[in-house]
Scaffold this motif. Sequence first.
Motif, PDB file in Angstrom:
ATOM      1  N   ILE A 258       9.137   6.674   6.728  1.00 47.96           N
ATOM      2  CA  ILE A 258       8.580   6.518   5.379  1.00 47.96           C
ATOM      3  C   ILE A 258       9.677   6.724   4.338  1.00 47.96           C
TER       4      ILE A 258
ATOM      5  N   TRP B 170       6.594  -3.856   4.504  1.00 43.29           N
ATOM      6  CA  TRP B 170       7.844  -3.797   5.249  1.00 43.29           C
ATOM      7  C   TRP B 170       7.577  -3.774   6.747  1.00 43.29           C
TER       8      TRP B 170
ATOM      9  N   LEU C 245      -0.252   6.315   6.779  1.00 42.76           N
ATOM     10  CA  LEU C 245       0.408   5.416   7.727  1.00 42.76           C
ATOM     11  C   LEU C 245      -0.038   5.707   9.157  1.00 42.76           C
TER      12      LEU C 245
ATOM     13  N   LEU D 243       5.080   0.211   2.302  1.00 37.83           N
ATOM     14  CA  LEU D 243       5.182   0.538   3.723  1.00 37.83           C
ATOM     15  C   LEU D 243       4.497  -0.518   4.584  1.00 37.83           C
TER      16      LEU D 243
ATOM     17  N   ILE E 189      12.142   3.655   4.442  1.00 35.61           N
ATOM     18  CA  ILE E 189      11.578   2.411   3.890  1.00 35.61           C
ATOM     19  C   ILE E 189      11.464   2.518   2.374  1.00 35.61           C
ATOM     20  N   LEU E 190      11.009   3.654   1.886  1.00 27.23           N
ATOM     21  CA  LEU E 190      10.848   3.829   0.436  1.00 27.23           C
ATOM     22  C   LEU E 190      12.178   4.074  -0.264  1.00 27.23           C
TER      23      LEU E 190
END
Length: 385
Positions: free
Chosen positions: A262, A240, A349, A237, A265-266
């Motif tokens: 999240i 990116w 995050l 995270l 992105i994952l």
Amino acid sequence: MNPPAHQPDWNPRADDVQHNQIRAYDEVAGRCPVAFSEMLHWSVFHHADVMRVLLDPVTFSNAVSRHVAVPNGMDPPEHTAYRRAIEPYFSAQRVDAFEPACREIAAALAQALAGGGEVEMIAAFALPFAVRAQCAFLGWPETLQASLTQWLQKSQAATLAQDRPALAALALEFDGIVAGLLQARQQAGAAAPRDLTTALMHETVNGARMSAADITSILRNWTVGEIGTIAAAVGILAQWLAEHGDVQAQLRENSALVPAAIEEILRMHGPLATNRRVTTCPVDLGGRSIGAGERVTIYWTSANRDGHVFEQPDTFRLDRDPSENLLYGAGIHVCPGAPLARMELRVALQALLSATTQWQPAAGGGAVPAVYPASGFSSLRLLVQ
């Protein structure tokens, strides 16, 4: 049973694969959705084929090792009974109750980074957050965090080197850690801490109290699995978002977008590379004939980058169908700790975004890819402001 002779379709240990695992898996998936290698035997990349494996535990067994892993290395009906016992430990009520402590851990680590200039994010935030959060969730003392971190690093190195004697010794070392924790609680009796580890000691499966071996296996699975994937996910995270400052700014302006961001992105770069299965009978999968007793490896991130399911899979989009995302698996072995992981990643995050104004790649680039079977980054240098 030895697999039949096959011409290898690829080499998972090749330098070009390790240099960029995600791109390499995309390339193999494009030309050979079910590929054979001497190292892993059968590797499954496409979303539909992975789903077939996940939803057919009779054909694709999770009992892949002579060392029983509770419950993820079990098949029904044994798996069903243990799974029923552990799922309440990740209930919404328990996760919500733990969130304030998790926020405190994340905030303290994130504030230490603020205005710090160049930071090695894995060592400074991702790994210590994962270790501290998991210890707090399990009720383990803070004094155990340093030795647990060292144990994890040694375990990862031994796994990478396929050093079986070292892995056996490390398993015994972990058993000793857990034995000490359980013994202290037994000696304390009614004064034992009212935490998750104590609760497990009183858990029953099929009417019988779980054994110390069962509890140790569960705790090893939760510790290695949770810490490793959470640390990898936080690194992914951070990397990116360092490369995509516009999305980083968007999340600072609207924190309600953080959970979906999240997941997306994952989806593109997952923290867990693979999981294993073993066939119980001959089966055709992806146009390949696989015999009974053969190893099958499913590739999570490749399935989540399948263009047949995710249009323009490299494109960040917040409107994708979350039910297609295999970040936490599917079927009877879907990750029971998903609610905890989602909360921890959100909290981590949000803490990073709140404590900083921006972060970006360090001069010259600072992302060192992890080597299979790990995913994410072994080192990540960022410039934090």
